[in-house]
Write a protein that holds these residues in place. Structure first.
Motif, PDB file in Angstrom:
ATOM      1  N   GLU A 247       0.795  -1.323   0.020  1.00 49.06           N
ATOM      2  CA  GLU A 247      -0.061  -0.121  -0.076  1.00 49.06           C
ATOM      3  C   GLU A 247       0.870   1.269  -0.073  1.00 49.06           C
ATOM      4  OE1 GLU A 247      -2.924   2.397   2.827  1.00 49.06           O
ATOM      5  OE2 GLU A 247      -2.503   0.430   3.524  1.00 49.06           O
ATOM      6  N   ASN A 248       1.546   1.217   0.981  1.00 53.12           N
ATOM      7  CA  ASN A 248       2.692   2.476   0.868  1.00 53.12           C
ATOM      8  C   ASN A 248       3.643   2.546  -0.096  1.00 53.12           C
ATOM      9  OD1 ASN A 248       1.455   3.094   3.397  1.00 53.12           O
ATOM     10  ND2 ASN A 248       2.969   2.239   4.776  1.00 53.12           N
ATOM     11  N   PHE A 251       1.370   3.610  -3.108  1.00 53.17           N
ATOM     12  CA  PHE A 251       1.034   5.019  -2.767  1.00 53.17           C
ATOM     13  C   PHE A 251       2.322   6.127  -3.070  1.00 53.17           C
ATOM     14  CE2 PHE A 251       0.925   8.576   0.084  1.00 53.17           C
ATOM     15  CZ  PHE A 251      -0.440   8.942   0.015  1.00 53.17           C
ATOM     16  N   GLN A 252       3.426   5.520  -2.861  1.00 56.93           N
ATOM     17  CA  GLN A 252       4.592   6.432  -3.156  1.00 56.93           C
ATOM     18  C   GLN A 252       5.117   6.523  -4.341  1.00 56.93           C
ATOM     19  OE1 GLN A 252       5.510   8.606  -1.285  1.00 56.93           O
ATOM     20  NE2 GLN A 252       7.167   9.307  -2.586  1.00 56.93           N
ATOM     21  N   ARG A 255       2.857   8.859  -6.181  1.00 57.56           N
ATOM     22  CA  ARG A 255       3.608  10.456  -5.902  1.00 57.56           C
ATOM     23  C   ARG A 255       4.554  10.526  -6.617  1.00 57.56           C
ATOM     24  NH1 ARG A 255       4.315  12.447   0.539  1.00 57.56           N
ATOM     25  NH2 ARG A 255       5.540  13.768  -0.928  1.00 57.56           N
ATOM     26  N   GLY A 391      -6.386   1.820  -0.165  1.00 52.54           N
ATOM     27  CA  GLY A 391      -5.222   2.535  -0.403  1.00 52.54           C
ATOM     28  C   GLY A 391      -4.807   2.845  -1.756  1.00 52.54           C
ATOM     29  N   VAL A 392      -4.394   1.491  -2.226  1.00 48.22           N
ATOM     30  CA  VAL A 392      -4.166   1.353  -3.765  1.00 48.22           C
ATOM     31  C   VAL A 392      -4.899   1.926  -4.962  1.00 48.22           C
ATOM     32  CG1 VAL A 392      -3.043  -0.129  -5.667  1.00 48.22           C
ATOM     33  CG2 VAL A 392      -2.328  -0.389  -3.107  1.00 48.22           C
ATOM     34  N   MET A 395      -5.489   5.573  -4.699  1.00 46.88           N
ATOM     35  CA  MET A 395      -4.016   6.364  -5.255  1.00 46.88           C
ATOM     36  C   MET A 395      -4.175   6.505  -6.839  1.00 46.88           C
ATOM     37  SD  MET A 395      -1.201   7.775  -5.490  1.00 46.88           S
ATOM     38  CE  MET A 395      -0.761   7.949  -3.960  1.00 46.88           C
ATOM     39  N   ASP A 424      -8.431  12.147  -3.390  1.00 45.94           N
ATOM     40  CA  ASP A 424      -7.903  10.811  -2.964  1.00 45.94           C
ATOM     41  C   ASP A 424      -8.400  10.573  -1.598  1.00 45.94           C
ATOM     42  OD1 ASP A 424      -6.341   8.348  -2.613  1.00 45.94           O
ATOM     43  OD2 ASP A 424      -4.697   9.376  -1.892  1.00 45.94           O
ATOM     44  N   ARG A 428     -10.677   7.626   0.243  1.00 51.34           N
ATOM     45  CA  ARG A 428     -10.212   6.782   1.383  1.00 51.34           C
ATOM     46  C   ARG A 428     -11.228   6.901   2.646  1.00 51.34           C
ATOM     47  NH1 ARG A 428      -4.643   5.416   1.669  1.00 51.34           N
ATOM     48  NH2 ARG A 428      -4.779   5.713   3.860  1.00 51.34           N
TER      49      ARG A 428
END
Length: 448
Positions: A247-248, A251-252, A255, A391-392, A395, A424, A428
């Motif tokens: 997820e993170n 997520f990044q 970004r 989350g994914v 994003m 986003d 969420r």
């Protein structure tokens, strides 16, 4: 709502959260000073650092995901009053953090220019050159970051966040003083920001590693267990860390994709985005601190099988997040003209920064509790796959698509990028609230 025999008093919560928030302030403020100091070397330098920070944050989130997985498992064992398993989880966390840090360092050192040119090929050559220099030097610190994140996760579990706060203060003092000396006295440019970052992380990691093995702590790492393979513990850690990391990480990556979109807008917009990001980080200080703390609180409540308390503290910390973030956002907005005086940025870029920060002051307070605090509570209970999926998808469907539509097609550029981020958050917030109300997150307790 009242609960019997509360696991955390208001004093306990203050003892946990206050150092975490102060620690985030140190980290965010120093990041802002990094951007400010390097801006003296010109827009190419600040743009290069800004682009690399997006990639570096991807590496950081992967290591933080491991820390999050280990802290959930250890916190639940501590709540269940099983210290032996909690120590073993802490030890395995140290092992994983070091291994992943080394792997990420090797990847970034070997492929540094290819990675940056692939992501930001539209950026000018001087921006790419500055980015490559900053990238390879900071990549040397990734194994140290793995150790540092694992060690600080252990100290959050035992509510000793004042220790991590002081170590963070030392790390950031080394960083700031090193930046000043290397940039203004040695005139090292981008390298003058990178080397102090790596050195300061090395010092902090060594200190926290020594403290993490202190046997008088309720939860600590043991060297034999660090070099052992405990499959059951590792499976539990990975069950949280893998979805959280995916997820993170994605997520990044999102970004970074958004940053690559910004790179097509020219050096002025890249610099404006970098300044806006550094000031935006000041707005989310309170939220980040509370989001870290809620993992310890809910994890220990779930480990003790006290879901009534898990719900109580989740609601309490979300309200606290909203209130304090509103005050923090107001303070940042009032002091914004002062901050902008210190940045070497064009008038056009400064106007963009003002718009973005104005919007962010409101949206962080209103949306962050449901978008990030609530999923951390759900994740701390063991329900990590759901948070990953939401989350994914949010994003890629909301932020990335929205960034292209609003930033590029509608011509809003950096402002459009931030509007897509807020979209986003709305998505969420809706899905995490529905999951929490359903009660399905209570079925994923890791400790039998």
């Amino acid at each position: 709502m009242k609960i019997s025999d509360p696991m955390f008093s208001n004093r306990d919560l203050a003892k946990l959260l206050t150092p975490l928030i102060i620690e985030q302030f140190f980290a965010m403020f120093v990041g802002m000073l990094d951007t400010l100091m390097v801006s003296s070397a010109g827009e190419a330098a600040i743009s290069g650092v800004s682009l690399v920070n997006e990639v570096n944050f991807l590496m950081f989130t992967i290591l933080a995901a491991l820390g999050g997985g280990g802290s959930v498992v250890a916190a639940q064992y501590l709540g269940a009053r099983r210290p032996k398993e909690a120590n073993r989880a802490a030890s395995q966390l140290m092992m994983l953090g070091t291994i992943f840090g080394l792997a990420l360092m090797a990847l970034c050192l070997i492929g540094r220019r290819w990675i940056l040119e692939t992501l930001y090929g539209s950026a000018s050559e001087d921006v790419i050159d500055a980015a490559v220099t900053y990238f390879w030097i900071t990549a040397l610190s990734f194994p140290l970051l793995g150790i540092y994140n694992s060690s600080t996760a252990i100290y959050r579990i035992i509510n000793r966040t004042q220790v991590t706060m002081w170590v963070s203060l030392l790390m950031n003092l080394i960083n700031v003083s090193g930046n000043y000396f290397c940039i203004y006295h040695l005139h090292m440019g981008v390298a003058g920001v990178a080397w102090p970052t790596t050195i300061s992380r090395t010092v902090a990691a060594l200190i926290m590693a020594v403290l993490a093995f202190h046997k008088k702590n309720p939860v600590h790492a043991d060297l034999p267990d660090v070099f052992s393979w405990h499959q059951m513990i590792l499976k539990k850690i990975i069950s949280i860390a893998l979805p959280n990391g995916i997820e993170n990480g994605l997520f990044q990556i999102g970004r970074v994709i958004v940053a690559s979109i910004v790179a097509t807008y020219g050096t002025t917009m890249i610099a404006a985005n970098g300044v806006a990001n550094s000031l935006y980080n000041l707005i989310i200080i309170v939220s980040v601190g509370i989001n870290l703390g809620i993992v310890t609180v809910v994890g220990r409540c779930v480990g003790a099988n006290r879901y009534d308390q898990a719900r109580y503290y989740t609601r309490k910390l979300m309200i606290l997040n909203l209130f304090l973030s509103a005050l923090n956002g107001l303070a940042v907005w009032i002091t914004l003209p002062l901050f902008l005086q210190f940045y070497s940025i064009s008038p056009e870029g400064a106007d963009v920064v003002r718009q973005v920060i104005f919007y962010s002051c409101f949206t962080v307070a209103l949306l962050n509790p449901h978008s990030f605090t609530l999923p951390n509570a759900i994740r701390a209970a063991g329900d990590a796959k759901y948070t990953m999926i939401v989350g994914v998808l949010s994003m890629f469907l909301a932020r990335i698509t929205g960034a292209y539509l609003m930033g590029t097609l509608l011509g809003l550029k950096v402002v459009g990028i931030y509007l897509a981020m807020y979209l986003d958050w709305v998505v969420r917030a809706i899905f995490f609230y529905l999951r929490y109300r359903s009660g399905k997150w209570t079925r994923y307790r890791l400790v039998e």
